[in-house]
Design a protein around this motif. Structure first.
Motif, short mmCIF file in Angstrom:
data_model
loop_
_atom_site.label_atom_id
_atom_site.label_comp_id
_atom_site.label_asym_id
_atom_site.label_seq_id
_atom_site.Cartn_x
_atom_site.Cartn_y
_atom_site.Cartn_z
N PRO A 198 1.15 -1.78 0.15
CA PRO A 198 -0.58 0.06 -0.20
C PRO A 198 1.04 1.26 0.32
CG PRO A 198 -0.87 -1.80 1.35
CD PRO A 198 0.58 -2.60 0.98
N ALA A 199 1.82 1.04 0.04
CA ALA A 199 3.22 2.70 0.56
C ALA A 199 3.52 2.82 -0.92
CB ALA A 199 4.15 1.77 1.05
N VAL A 200 3.14 2.10 -1.85
CA VAL A 200 3.04 2.59 -3.33
C VAL A 200 1.89 2.91 -3.82
CG1 VAL A 200 6.01 1.22 -2.95
CG2 VAL A 200 3.78 0.02 -4.23
N PHE A 201 1.05 2.88 -3.87
CA PHE A 201 -0.23 2.91 -4.36
C PHE A 201 -0.30 4.29 -5.04
CE2 PHE A 201 -3.69 0.50 -1.40
CZ PHE A 201 -3.05 -0.91 -1.90
N ASP A 202 0.55 4.76 -4.75
CA ASP A 202 0.32 6.49 -5.29
C ASP A 202 1.47 6.77 -6.47
OD1 ASP A 202 -2.55 6.65 -4.93
OD2 ASP A 202 -1.83 7.30 -2.52
N ASP A 203 2.46 5.80 -6.72
CA ASP A 203 3.62 6.04 -6.70
C ASP A 203 3.34 5.08 -8.65
OD1 ASP A 203 6.08 6.30 -7.72
OD2 ASP A 203 6.94 5.01 -6.82
#
Length: 533
Positions: A198-203
């Motif tokens: 989830p830490a890279v969902f918006d990357d």
């Protein structure tokens, strides 16, 4: 990988150039053999060499060569299931479908259906982390499923029946559905069940260079449309499934180049089109294959006249010579008239190809009944490879005999689906339809009015009701009985699409490859593949 004398390559490519070059399949990958007619009927099922534990080279690199590039490394931004093969090494799924299509545990070690068949509770593995160090737990699973089912994602339709995702405990997730949870067991083995940190969902960079995977490999090199390099992660949770240090996926649309690469040792494995089979055999390559759920299919826009009329759709079916298509495919595209082959549990075993036997006279009668006695004109869009256009040209000749003028418009694969499913401008498209993780997904895509592959909004109340019943059923046996009725109804209504034939899936490899499996759904997965020392 090995190298072989160049004389062998020259001989094989000469054989390829003189083989029946039109007997090819499709970009996703049609399949089979060119010399069937001369040699007699060839085996449809040949197993791949199993892995020998004592012979595995754990430092080896496995190289696969394919014909189509990846569309994204983000499971929610891919545009075709062909891209799944590039994602499977990076993202583990909650469940896994084995080569026979049966669900197996993966990141979910066990599950149970409850609430009268409407919920699925997953117990997750412990002590695993995403590649970026984020813990794999129930909260992250909920976040992934919610992201997958969001509006506009590739996985939205597959998860459209999900109503809520609840974190029951640190490693326990409960998924509630509107109609039935049984289909989720297979659906969660697809991109709809791939787990990303989830830490890279918006990357946005994850689409090209993923860093938040959960699988056995990380992407360590990427040349778009040319090459992907994967490196095994340390301490993978399922070490028995990891037998190589690296994997490389090479990409070339040239059949000559792919076969040449395997013969010379530049690649270990590729898939075969019809004209490649004999040269691969002559070069001494190992070939394994089995029938699949994939099919050549013509999808129709039912809002474009006269495809809105049952009689016109029936005429199309009777006007096409499916046996000739099979011959064009070297005998490895068995004629079929329903979405899945009769051997699959989600089919009607009685709906065999002879129900739409090639009959131009009957097709003409049906055209009269449809109000188009002189035929009609339409444009068929298909992939711009010869593999597709050769099949399209055969169909074009069939239809011409009954007065239907079909223009062939070759386009790039991404544009193909954009024109048909997104812009909804195309009359019809011919594709190689690969099976989805669960039959309910493909059925929804083609038969529900808002389906991705149903831009014309075709609808049949009986089919919708049977689809709902099948989703609610808790066992495969119950679902099988319902699907039999569903496909009886689609046949009775000549529902689009027009299924042409079901494909086999040959692979050619050198004699060092072990543990490779041919998946019945036509997917390309390399879990457990190994190279001999």
């Amino acid at each position: 990988m090995r190298t072989k004398p160049i004389v062998a390559v020259a001989a094989a490519l000469l054989a390829l150039s003189t083989a029946c070059s039109s007997a090819t399949g499709e970009r996703g990958e049609p399949n089979s053999e060119s010399s069937t007619a001369a040699a007699g009927k060839l085996e449809q099922t040949v197993a791949c060499p199993p892995a020998e534990k004592g012979a595995i080279d754990e430092n080896a690199t496995f190289t696969w060569m394919y014909s189509v590039a990846n569309t994204s490394f983000d499971p929610d931004k891919v545009t075709t299931s062909n891209s799944w093969m590039y994602l499977f090494p990076v993202y583990d799924t909650l469940t896994r479908l084995d080569a026979s299509g049966d669900p197996q545990p993966m990141l979910a070690k066990e599950w149970k259906i409850g609430d009268g068949g409407k919920s699925l509770t997953l117990e997750l593995i412990k002590d695993w982390k995403y590649h970026d160090g984020t813990p794999f737990d129930a909260k992250s699973v909920k976040a992934n499923i919610d992201r997958h089912r969001a509006k506009g994602t590739f996985n939205e339709q597959a998860l459209s029946d999900v109503r809520e995702v609840e974190v029951v405990g640190p490693q326990t997730v409960k998924i509630g559905t509107g109609h039935g949870a049984a289909p989720l067991i297979s659906i969660l083995a697809s991109s709809a069940g791939m787990m990303m940190s989830p830490a890279v969902f918006d990357d946005p960079g994850q689409a090209n260079m993923p860093t938040g995977g959960s699988g056995a490999f990380k992407v360590t090199g990427y040349e778009p449309a040319t090459k992907v390099e994967y490196t095994a992660v340390d301490g993978y949770w399922d070490p028995e499934a990891l037998n190589v240090a690296k994997m490389v996926f090479l990409i070339s649309s040239s059949d000559n180049a792919r076969l040449n690469a395997v013969i010379t040792g530049q690649a270990d494995v590729t898939f075969l089109r019809s004209a490649m089979y004999a040269p691969a055999k002559d070069a001494g390559l190992v070939i394994c294959q089995k029938p699949s759920l994939a099919s050549f299919t013509i999808a129709l826009n039912a809002s474009h006249a006269p495809f809105d009329k049952k009689a016109a759709r029936e005429a199309m079916n009777y006007a096409i010579d499916r046996e000739s298509i099979n011959e064009l495919q070297g005998g490895f595209c068995q004629p079929g008239i329903q979405m899945f082959p009769t051997s699959y549990y989600a089919s009607d075993p009685n709906l065999t190809a002879d129900k739409y036997a090639y009959d131009p006279a009957k097709a003409k009668e049906l055209l009269k009944a449809a109000g188009v006695p002189d035929g009609f004109e339409f444009t068929l869009e298909t992939d711009n490879l010869d593999a597709y256009t050769s099949v399209a040209e055969l169909i074009q000749a069939n239809l011409q005999q009954v007065g239907i003028k079909m223009k062939i418009q070759p386009v790039e694969l991404p544009k193909l689906m954009e024109n048909f499913s997104v812009n909804k401008t195309a009359d019809a498209v011919m594709v190689q339809q690969k099976a989805d993780a669960d039959p309910s997904i493909q059925i929804a895509s083609y038969y529900l009015s808002n389906g991705f592959s149903n831009p014309g909004g075709y609808s049949n109340a009986k089919v919708v009701e049977l689809d709902t019943q099948a989703k609610a059923a808790q066992t495969r046996e119950e679902r099988s009985a319902i699907y039999k009725k569903l496909f009886q109804e689609t046949f009775a209504d000549a529902a689009p699409p027009v299924t042409l034939c079901h494909l086999n899936t040959p692979l050619a490899m050198n004699d060092k490859v072990m543990g490779l499996e041919v998946y019945v759904d036509g997917s390309r997965q390399f879990r457990g593949v190994a190279i001999k020392k």
